[in-house]
Scaffold this active site. Structure first.
Site, short mmCIF file in Angstrom:
data_model
loop_
_atom_site.label_atom_id
_atom_site.label_comp_id
_atom_site.label_asym_id
_atom_site.label_seq_id
_atom_site.Cartn_x
_atom_site.Cartn_y
_atom_site.Cartn_z
CE1 TYR A 1 0.43 1.95 4.19
CE2 TYR A 1 0.90 -0.37 4.54
CZ TYR A 1 0.97 0.94 4.96
OH TYR A 1 1.58 1.24 6.16
CB CYS A 2 1.70 3.95 -1.59
SG CYS A 2 0.67 3.97 -3.06
NE ARG A 3 3.29 10.02 -0.77
CZ ARG A 3 4.25 10.41 -1.57
NH1 ARG A 3 4.00 10.51 -2.87
NH2 ARG A 3 5.44 10.71 -1.10
CB CYS B 1 -0.38 6.54 -4.20
SG CYS B 1 1.37 6.49 -3.78
#
Length: 222
Positions: free
Chosen positions: A178-180, A184
């Site tokens: 996962y990220c932002r 993202c």
């Protein structure tokens, strides 16, 4: 008798909020603020904008109470004014855009789905898997964002460091990256790179801000 009733007054104020959202730079600044509190200087560097331009956009967001400020020493720090509500608003805007705007659909197909066509993992599914210890959760955001807040037990390997730190990922467990947030690119690039190297890997359905806004547990780096 005034022609402006209570409904019209509310709509006028909502239109001001919509106008504040109506610029790509301001949407990106909100995404960065959803990761944690930031100074104008920091936001300017992250969004690749001049200091003056960043300040102008932040003032527009502040006038509609989408962001708020606090002073720490010589620095003025910005944060979202109501994390859950603002994150939900941006997510709703994205859903409408994906359904109605052809250009968004094209970008989603040509870039995002080209890198990961698999169904992402839902938050509820990940909560269950975390409880059973079945997966490795991979946070590919920069280290300073990870320090402010991250999913429980997540391993932080920023995308730029992924290739040289592959040895830190267990080869016998599924990886959830996962990220932002939903747009993202970091997690999409990480998933594509890891699949090329034979890892069993999927993405979380959105990112850290949505996880936090849902009231799910988060951790900070000590």
């Amino acid at each position: 008798m005034s022609s402006t009733g209570p409904k019209q007054a509310i709509y006028a104020s909502l239109a001001e909020v919509a106008q504040a959202l109506g610029h790509p730079h301001r949407l990106e600044l909100l995404e960065h603020l959803a990761q944690g509190v930031r100074s104008v200087e920091d936001l300017s560097a992250r969004a690749h904008l001049s200091f003056a331009n960043t300040s102008r956009h932040l003032q527009i967001l502040r006038r509609t109470r989408l962001v708020e400020t606090e002073r720490r020493g010589k620095h003025v720090l910005y944060s979202l004014a109501g994390d859950a509500e603002v994150v939900a608003l941006i997510k709703a805007l994205g859903r409408v855009g994906e359904r109605n705007v052809a250009e968004i659909g094209r970008v989603m197909a040509d870039y995002f789905r080209a890198r990961d066509a698999m169904e992402p993992v839902s938050r509820d599914d990940l909560v269950s898997r975390l409880h059973d210890g079945m997966v490795t959760v991979l946070d590919v955001r920069p280290e300073d964002e990870f320090a402010v807040g991250h999913l429980p037990g997540a391993l932080n390997i920023p995308l730029a460091e992924l290739e040289r730190r592959l040895g830190e990922l267990p080869a016998d467990r599924e990886v959830i990256a996962y990220c932002r947030g939903p747009y993202c690119v970091l997690s999409f690039e990480a998933v594509a790179a890891l699949r090329e190297r034979g890892y069993l890997v999927r993405r979380l359905e959105d990112g850290y801000p949505e996880w936090k806004a849902a009231g799910l547990p988060v951790e900070t780096a000590a």
